[in-house]
Design a protein around this motif. Structure first.
Motif, PDB file in Angstrom:
ATOM      1  N   CYS A   1       0.806  -1.219   0.000  1.00 21.07           N
ATOM      2  CA  CYS A   1       0.000   0.000   0.000  1.00 21.07           C
ATOM      3  C   CYS A   1       0.839   1.269   0.000  1.00 21.07           C
ATOM      4  CB  CYS A   1      -0.900   0.035   1.242  1.00 21.07           C
ATOM      5  SG  CYS A   1      -2.191  -1.232   1.268  1.00 21.07           S
ATOM      6  N   SER A   2       1.962   1.244   0.689  1.00 20.43           N
ATOM      7  CA  SER A   2       2.707   2.459   0.970  1.00 20.43           C
ATOM      8  C   SER A   2       3.093   3.214  -0.302  1.00 20.43           C
ATOM      9  CB  SER A   2       3.971   2.118   1.773  1.00 20.43           C
ATOM     10  OG  SER A   2       4.734   3.268   2.024  1.00 20.43           O
ATOM     11  N   ASP A   3       2.656   4.474  -0.349  1.00 18.35           N
ATOM     12  CA  ASP A   3       3.022   5.392  -1.430  1.00 18.35           C
ATOM     13  C   ASP A   3       2.624   4.869  -2.808  1.00 18.35           C
ATOM     14  OD1 ASP A   3       4.025   7.896  -2.046  1.00 18.35           O
ATOM     15  OD2 ASP A   3       6.027   7.150  -2.510  1.00 18.35           O
ATOM     16  N   THR A   4       1.528   4.139  -2.879  1.00 18.53           N
ATOM     17  CA  THR A   4       1.089   3.602  -4.174  1.00 18.53           C
ATOM     18  C   THR A   4      -0.266   4.125  -4.609  1.00 18.53           C
ATOM     19  OG1 THR A   4      -0.024   1.652  -3.224  1.00 18.53           O
ATOM     20  CG2 THR A   4       2.332   1.451  -3.736  1.00 18.53           C
ATOM     21  N   TRP A   5      -0.994   4.803  -3.725  1.00 18.77           N
ATOM     22  CA  TRP A   5      -2.386   5.143  -4.077  1.00 18.77           C
ATOM     23  C   TRP A   5      -2.448   6.077  -5.273  1.00 18.77           C
ATOM     24  CZ3 TRP A   5      -5.418   1.743  -2.391  1.00 18.77           C
ATOM     25  CH2 TRP A   5      -5.182   1.114  -1.161  1.00 18.77           C
ATOM     26  N   TRP A   6      -1.534   7.027  -5.343  1.00 17.73           N
ATOM     27  CA  TRP A   6      -1.550   7.926  -6.500  1.00 17.73           C
ATOM     28  C   TRP A   6      -1.341   7.157  -7.793  1.00 17.73           C
ATOM     29  CZ3 TRP A   6       2.376   8.836 -10.034  1.00 17.73           C
ATOM     30  CH2 TRP A   6       3.601   8.237  -9.743  1.00 17.73           C
TER      31      TRP A   6
ATOM     32  N   GLN B   1     -10.214  12.934 -19.275  1.00 23.54           N
ATOM     33  CA  GLN B   1      -9.698  14.294 -19.425  1.00 23.54           C
ATOM     34  C   GLN B   1     -10.346  15.278 -18.461  1.00 23.54           C
ATOM     35  OE1 GLN B   1      -9.879  15.599 -23.488  1.00 23.54           O
ATOM     36  NE2 GLN B   1      -8.589  13.938 -24.253  1.00 23.54           N
ATOM     37  N   GLY B   2     -11.556  14.980 -18.016  1.00 29.18           N
ATOM     38  CA  GLY B   2     -12.240  15.878 -17.108  1.00 29.18           C
ATOM     39  C   GLY B   2     -11.582  16.011 -15.748  1.00 29.18           C
ATOM     40  N   PHE B   3     -10.648  15.127 -15.439  1.00 23.79           N
ATOM     41  CA  PHE B   3      -9.974  15.161 -14.146  1.00 23.79           C
ATOM     42  C   PHE B   3      -8.574  15.766 -14.234  1.00 23.79           C
ATOM     43  CE2 PHE B   3     -13.190  11.939 -13.909  1.00 23.79           C
ATOM     44  CZ  PHE B   3     -13.694  12.038 -12.622  1.00 23.79           C
TER      45      PHE B   3
ATOM     46  N   HIS C   1      -7.342  18.653 -14.790  1.00 27.59           N
ATOM     47  CA  HIS C   1      -7.055  19.959 -14.179  1.00 27.59           C
ATOM     48  C   HIS C   1      -6.785  19.843 -12.687  1.00 27.59           C
ATOM     49  CE1 HIS C   1     -10.910  20.802 -12.040  1.00 27.59           C
ATOM     50  NE2 HIS C   1     -11.370  19.913 -12.893  1.00 27.59           N
ATOM     51  N   HIS C   2      -7.298  18.786 -12.044  1.00 27.86           N
ATOM     52  CA  HIS C   2      -7.065  18.640 -10.609  1.00 27.86           C
ATOM     53  C   HIS C   2      -5.576  18.448 -10.302  1.00 27.86           C
ATOM     54  CE1 HIS C   2     -11.275  18.530  -9.597  1.00 27.86           C
ATOM     55  NE2 HIS C   2     -11.498  17.592 -10.487  1.00 27.86           N
ATOM     56  N   TYR C   3      -4.848  17.897 -11.239  1.00 27.64           N
ATOM     57  CA  TYR C   3      -3.401  17.748 -11.054  1.00 27.64           C
ATOM     58  C   TYR C   3      -2.625  18.879 -11.726  1.00 27.64           C
ATOM     59  CZ  TYR C   3       1.362  16.137 -11.561  1.00 27.64           C
ATOM     60  OH  TYR C   3       2.736  16.070 -11.543  1.00 27.64           O
ATOM     61  N   LEU C   4      -2.999  19.224 -12.939  1.00 26.55           N
ATOM     62  CA  LEU C   4      -2.241  20.217 -13.693  1.00 26.55           C
ATOM     63  C   LEU C   4      -2.287  21.593 -13.045  1.00 26.55           C
ATOM     64  CD1 LEU C   4      -3.312  19.132 -17.291  1.00 26.55           C
ATOM     65  CD2 LEU C   4      -1.062  18.809 -16.233  1.00 26.55           C
TER      66      LEU C   4
ATOM     67  N   ARG D   1      -7.041  14.838  -7.155  1.00 30.77           N
ATOM     68  CA  ARG D   1      -5.717  15.087  -7.720  1.00 30.77           C
ATOM     69  C   ARG D   1      -5.076  13.812  -8.251  1.00 30.77           C
ATOM     70  NH1 ARG D   1      -0.192  15.859  -6.184  1.00 30.77           N
ATOM     71  NH2 ARG D   1       0.709  17.634  -7.295  1.00 30.77           N
ATOM     72  N   GLU D   2      -5.288  12.704  -7.544  1.00 30.04           N
ATOM     73  CA  GLU D   2      -4.697  11.443  -8.000  1.00 30.04           C
ATOM     74  C   GLU D   2      -5.297  11.003  -9.328  1.00 30.04           C
ATOM     75  OE1 GLU D   2      -5.289   8.892  -4.677  1.00 30.04           O
ATOM     76  OE2 GLU D   2      -3.477   9.550  -3.654  1.00 30.04           O
TER      77      GLU D   2
END
Length: 578
Positions: free
Chosen positions: A161-166, A187-189, A191-194, A211-212
């Protein structure tokens, strides 16, 4: 005994029906729960559509014709597209002997369209159950199912699990593009990261911002640049090392090469609009950034890029205002470190728009001290400037480092032309005057070079006289042509203003001719001629940086110096056309 035999035969027949897709879900008025226990996500009265080519079941309420249609459609999509494409890519199968998929009214949080549950705490190899919202239209539902089925395949691998969720969410979101490249729901998601690339890509999820999900653009970049197989290779490597280590091992050149390239491509405009070219993705950091900032004459802006977290990027974008004649970027550490090599994980890139703004060039300025643009010179007429800083280190943040500075002035920069003169009154009885017409030109003319000017043309006349207390006299005169080695002009318009130390409008320099001016003199009681050799510069601006006029086009000043040898004074008036 006979009842037991019949029960066994009936069970076998029922299993065959389920595997062929002709099970209770096809029989009007019958519930699958009468013979097969439904998963926890389904009620006992629910029916199911069994996969015809692959081991899965899609569960749905028995009295809802719309959901029954959706179940039929998704069974077809799983059989014909999703199962084959994703299992072939990932080279794995779900842990469950039969993958259960439930079409439900709520997937768990009242907001999401899909969810994947696993049977035991922790990660690793787990039996997973997929939930899909039953009110979705066909196309959205198949995209969501492609996303959630990728999760089921992820849980077939022994990855912690560790540091894998993204990475789990980003690759599941990318799977929608992989399976259905024309749907573009993912594509609708983006902008949450960019819109927030200054945070590490592996930051824990703030699910309200998705964001993920938006970070799918990173596996999208990897897959479109080098092939989708790299996503599988990374997942399989992550069974024995961290996700970021796995990515670093798999992508060509490692993260130190690919993260800066991804940061550049994420701008997604101008000469780096590959996201748009690959998939019609219009979003990018450029869109999230909005209109470029206006860069005005006199601006001396710190770019807060010194402190940058690991696996992140920071962007600055400017439009050069009218009246600006010079634009200079002074690059701080760790992107440039005087006397030592810069951090290999620290990169600075730029997109430079020249001329009418239609011509944009990508520059790699990593490891350079400065970039100095003179807008009057060919190929330096910068109109727009986007600067991209990146930290490709997997864990270490940049902190306590020197910021960069962007300096814009209205100072003329291509060449300076005018007159200079000087007078020297020496204690040995000699006097010298000089008058020169000279042109200084910036040499060489690439932005990476220091701001340094040399005299390229001109001529100087001089006069020398001797008059001693005992009556000795003499004189001489002459001229000489100015050459490029006769002096220099150094300007500080490219430097961040440090009050009392470095003025951004400062300059200094000199102009010299022959090592000595020579003539002869005679004395009253000595009929012979005596030679004179007096050194004197045509111009010297002195040790203190002088100041350009407020309009940036005139250098006019005088400088005097008195020593035991005498007093010397210089005057100059130089003008620039811009």
């Amino acid at each position: 005994m006979r009842r037991n035999v019949l029960s066994v035969v009936a069970c076998i027949a029922l299993i065959v029906q389920c595997l062929t897709g002709a099970g209770p879900a096809s029989a009007a008025g019958r519930s699958a729960s009468t013979s097969i226990n439904p998963p926890s996500c389904a009620k006992k009265s629910w029916l199911f559509k069994a996969g015809q080519d692959h081991p899965f079941r899609i569960w749905y309420p028995d009295k809802n014709s719309d959901v029954a249609h959706l179940a039929t459609y998704l069974r077809q999509q799983m059989d014909e597209t999703i199962w084959h494409k994703e299992t072939s890519l990932m080279e794995t199968q779900p842990v469950a002997n039969t993958q259960d998929i439930c079409l439900v009214a709520d997937v768990g949080d009242g907001q999401s369209t899909g969810n994947t549950l696993w049977d035991l705490p922790g990660c690793g190899q787990k039996k997973a159950t997929i939930l899909v919202l039953n009110t979705l239209d066909d196309q959205t539902a198949r995209d969501v199912l492609a996303h959630e089925f990728m999760h089921a395949l992820q849980f077939s691998l022994d990855v912690g699990c560790s540091d894998t969720w993204w990475w789990r969410e980003s690759t599941a979101q990318w799977a929608e593009d992989f399976v259905y490249p024309g749907d573009n729901r993912e594509q609708g998601f983006a902008h949450h990261y960019l819109s927030d690339m200054t945070s590490p890509i592996n930051d824990e999820c703030d699910c309200s911002k998705n964001r993920e999900y938006g970070s799918y653009v990173f596996p999208f970049f990897i897959a479109r640049s080098y092939g989708s197989d790299l996503i599988r290779q990374i997942w399989h490597k992550a069974q024995s090392e961290s996700v970021l280590d796995a990515i670093n091992d798999v992508v060509p050149g490692g993260l130190v090469k690919q993260w800066p390239r991804f940061a550049l491509d994420a701008w997604n405009a101008g000469p780096v609009d590959y996201f748009d070219q690959w998939d019609g993705l219009e979003d990018g950091v450029s869109k999230e950034f909005g209109d470029p900032e206006r860069l005005n004459k006199g601006d001396d802006l710190p770019l807060a890029s010194g402190e940058l977290p690991h696996m992140s990027a920071q962007y600055f974008s400017f439009k050069v205002a009218p009246g600006v004649r010079t634009v200079a970027l002074q690059i701080g550490s760790p992107y440039y470190q005087l006397g030592s090599s810069p951090d290999k994980h620290a990169t600075v890139q730029a997109i430079v728009g020249l001329g009418d703004g239609t011509s944009e060039e990508v520059k790699n300025w990593s490891g350079t001290a400065a970039q100095n643009y003179c807008l009057s010179l060919p190929n330096q007429d910068v109109k727009t400037l986007t600067i991209i800083y990146a930290n490709s280190n997997e864990s270490d943040d940049f902190s306590n480092t020197a910021p960069s500075y962007l300096v814009a002035t209205n100072i003329g920069c291509a060449k300076w032309h005018g007159t200079v003169s000087g007078e020297g009154d020496f204690t040995n009885g000699n006097k010298v005057t000089t008058t020169a017409t000279v042109t200084f030109k910036r040499q060489p003319s690439t932005p990476a070079d220091p701001v340094f000017y040399v005299p390229v043309s001109g001529s100087t006349t001089w006069q020398g006289k001797t008059k001693t207390p005992d009556g000795c006299t003499g004189s001489g005169n002459g001229s000489w042509d100015v050459t490029t080695d006769a002096g220099y002009l150094s300007m500080d318009w490219n430097l961040h203003n440090v009050p009392g130390f470095i003025p951004t409008r400062g300059y200094g320099g000199d102009l010299g001719g022959p090592l000595f001016y020579t003539w002869t003199y005679k004395c009253p009681h000595d009929p012979g001629e005596h030679p004179v050799a007096q050194s004197f510069a045509a111009m010297n601006t002195g040790p203190t940086s002088q100041t350009v006029s407020s309009d940036g086009l005139t250098m006019k000043e005088s400088y005097s110096d008195t020593t035991s040898d005498g007093t010397v004074t210089w005057h100059w008036t130089l003008h620039s056309a811009g």
